[in-house]
Design an enzyme around this catalytic site. Structure first.
Site, PDB file in Angstrom:
ATOM      1  CD  GLU A 154       7.327  -4.473 -10.301  1.00  0.00           C
ATOM      2  OE1 GLU A 154       7.431  -3.416  -9.688  1.00  0.00           O
ATOM      3  OE2 GLU A 154       8.311  -5.222 -10.516  1.00  0.00           O
ATOM      4  CE  LYS A 199      -5.766   3.578  16.612  1.00  0.00           C
ATOM      5  NZ  LYS A 199      -6.394   2.929  17.765  1.00  0.00           N
ATOM      6  CG  ASP A 200      -6.615   7.804  10.256  1.00  0.00           C
ATOM      7  OD1 ASP A 200      -6.641   6.732  10.892  1.00  0.00           O
ATOM      8  OD2 ASP A 200      -7.549   8.181   9.522  1.00  0.00           O
ATOM      9  CB  SER A 218     -15.900   3.418  10.580  1.00  0.00           C
ATOM     10  OG  SER A 218     -15.271   4.327   9.735  1.00  0.00           O
ATOM     11  CG  HIS A 220     -18.272   9.692   5.732  1.00  0.00           C
ATOM     12  ND1 HIS A 220     -17.918  10.824   6.408  1.00  0.00           N
ATOM     13  CD2 HIS A 220     -17.147   8.934   5.704  1.00  0.00           C
ATOM     14  CE1 HIS A 220     -16.641  10.765   6.752  1.00  0.00           C
ATOM     15  NE2 HIS A 220     -16.156   9.631   6.320  1.00  0.00           N
TER      16      HIS A 220
END
Lengths: 416, 190
Positions: free
Chosen positions: A292, A248-249, A224, A220
């Site tokens: 894994e 959107k997220d 972005s 921040h």
């Protein structure tokens, strides 16, 4: 971005609180009106998805810890007890195990997005480094969690990975052995080892939480990145975080959770290994030890090098080199969109990592070993040769003047 | 800084002394937090075990657990001993005997891999020196590798009938633990 706060308390209680702890103001400034580039695609939704999975892992983990017994004679049975007897225990455990896989899948997409769009470049270096640190702590946490099941794969994974430190014996005699016995709390992997892995498995997620706060804080400051890699210049380049990106997220999260649910409910053991349903036996090694899926590329790098010590160095280097990515990449252009040559190297790097992942699950012999060595060579060549040199050689293609120009389809200046 | 350097006064002394005292104390108090992870008294008390060799027939192997680690005890046949003795030193990737009963840098001849020249009995820590898996070769029907000793399935290391590394990624011969013959048919490991 340091903006004047636009928050105005809506009532007297809010005002009273704001004067004492301005948390509502912070939420308003950072997640309400925070200016975001208007052109973010769905690859930018993975930060939110990752936060969601961190919460899923914490909640299911805290619940599982209420029923799990960290003792070598009881751990394996207590996991089966969770699966059979505890109310909803099967759901909690399957969510936790598959949640780890989803967490890594989202993290890999998030990292690849950062690499493609140059999100690690100035002024976001600290943001990127914090991200790599989160990734390393995630790997440690996942490894420790896997060991707690105390099945054959758990036990032998702990044995093999802790034995990596014994390679230090070839530098100073006895150093490696001393470290390994210190990690084990004995002369082999045993109850003290299980106990401390459990303690640390509970601790590290909170370390991740702390790092995530720093990661978001560092995000921040510059704000972005976006698919063009061009900074926000005018008001028309940006839109507020809420409601645009909250929605959107949220939508992307719902889609991703459907994938998660598909694994949890229809293929809960697909990503695991059947040998881990056999209780740990210190006197018999399973014929094939496989980590894994999310560790396979690194495991392939470890095995590709014939020397024990250098194998371990390559293994550690493959991850720690990412810390230096902002300085290894000499190109000034952030987004790979405008890098006509790098585009192909990036694709090759992605294929390379997938190939390494495939080879990590195969025995290291014959062609598998040869391809494994080539793929390992490219992994390091990409980071240490291609990224530094290409920045000097490559001529970037024409870029749009601003985010708005790009969105409105205006031709870049000088383009035909 | 335009100030002239002055002699340290009493306050400087107090500051430096307090800071050093805190630093040394802080550093010293780290040690218990680190050392608590080392093998504890109960782990160390399991340091020795006695094993009766009488029931082990020639050609047979048994695995015993010592300090949580498997220890291979093989009653070797004449053929196995001859094979191990016939190996040239330059064919050994690790020329060191790795026998805790002998000095370091003893050559890895067959006689140096056993105790008191008692070649029948081979006693080894059954942990691959690569990454700690348990090699196969103890049970009848196990793959014993190309040299008739042990074979580690994890990353393909082959050991011969004296437990010496011959092929594969393992860097060292299998370790011979400290042990002694208490009687003709009994050993004490550790």
């Amino acid at each position: 971005m340091a903006h004047e706060s636009t928050f105005t308390p809506g009532n007297r209680l809010s005002k009273w609180f704001d004067d004492r702890l301005p948390i509502e103001r912070m939420m308003h400034d950072q997640f309400g009106v925070f200016p975001m580039p208007r052109n973010l695609n769905y690859l930018w939704t993975f930060g939110g998805i990752l936060t969601f999975f961190l919460v899923v892992q914490l909640l299911t983990g805290i619940v599982l810890a209420m029923h799990f017994v960290p003792h070598e004679t009881m751990a394996f049975d207590s996991v089966e007890h969770i699966m059979r007897d505890v109310n909803w225990g099967w759901l909690m455990r399957y969510m936790h195990a598959n949640g780890a896989s989803m967490f890594f899948l989202a993290a890999y997409i998030h990292i690849a997005r950062g690499m493609y769009y140059g999100s690690y470049k100035a002024p976001r270096e600290i943001l990127w480094i914090l991200g790599v640190l989160i990734f390393v702590v995630m790997m440690a946490t996942a490894f420790m969690g896997y060991s707690l099941v105390w099945g054959q794969m758990s036990f032998w994974a702990v044995t093999v990975i802790t034995n990596l430190f014994s390679s230090l014996d070839s530098i100073i005699d006895g150093l490696g052995t001393t470290i390994v016995q210190w990690i084990w709390g004995g002369f082999s992997v045993g109850n003290p080892t299980l106990n401390r892995l459990y303690s640390l498995h509970y601790l590290l997620p909170f370390v991740i939480c702390g790092l995530v706060v720093l990661h978001i804080w560092a995000l921040h400051i510059p704000g972005s990145n976006n698919p063009t890699g061009i900074d926000i210049k005018t008001k028309s380049d940006s839109i507020p975080f809420t409601p645009y990106y909250t929605v959107k997220d949220g939508f992307a999260m719902c889609v991703f959770v459907m994938l998660f649910a598909a694994f949890v409910f229809y293929a809960p053991n697909y990503l695991g290994h059947p040998d881990n349903y056999v209780e740990a036996n210190p006197l018999a090694t399973p014929p094939h030890i496989v980590p894994e899926w999310y560790f396979l590329p690194y495991y392939a790098i470890l095995r590709a090098i014939p020397d024990k010590l250098f194998g371990v160095i390559a293994f550690a280097g493959s991850i720690s080199l990412l810390l230096f990515l902002p300085w290894l990449d000499t190109s000034k252009v952030r987004s790979t969109r405008y890098r006509p040559i790098y585009k192909w190297f990036f694709a090759l790097f992605m294929i390379d990592v997938v190939v390494l992942g495939y080879l990590g699950a195969k025995p290291p012999e014959g062609w598998y070993l040869i391809i494994g060595r080539l793929a390992t060579a490219y992994y390091f060549a990409h980071l240490l040769l291609v990224l530094p040199l290409l920045g000097w050689i490559e001529k970037p293609s024409a870029m749009p003047g601003s985010i708005t120009d790009d969105v409105l389809g205006k031709k870049p200046a000088g383009a035909k | 800084m335009a100030k002239k350097p002055t002699e340290p006064n009493r306050r400087d002394f107090m500051t430096i002394a307090a800071a050093s005292f805190a630093a040394v104390g802080g550093a010293a108090s780290i040690w218990p937090f680190i050392d608590q992870m080392n093998p504890d008294a109960s782990a160390l008390s399991l340091a020795t075990i006695e094993v009766d060799l009488a029931p082990i027939e020639e050609g047979q192997s048994i695995t015993v657990s010592w300090r949580g680690k498997p220890v291979f005890i093989r009653h070797r046949t004449g053929k196995e001993i001859e094979e191990a003795k016939g190996v040239k030193m330059e064919d050994l990737p690790d020329p060191d005997a790795r026998n805790e009963n002998l000095k370091d840098d003893t050559p890895a001849t067959d006689i140096n891999r056993v105790k008191d020249k008692n070649e029948k009995w081979l006693v080894l820590v059954g942990i691959c020196t690569h990454l700690g898996c348990i090699p196969k070769g103890q049970r009848i029907g196990d793959a014993k590798g190309e040299y008739g000793g042990w074979f580690c399935p994890c990353h393909g290391s082959h050991y011969d009938t004296a437990g010496r590394i011959r092929k594969g990624p393992a860097p060292r011969n299998l370790d011979v633990p400290t042990f002694e013959f208490v009687s003709d048919t009994k050993i004490k490991i550790g």
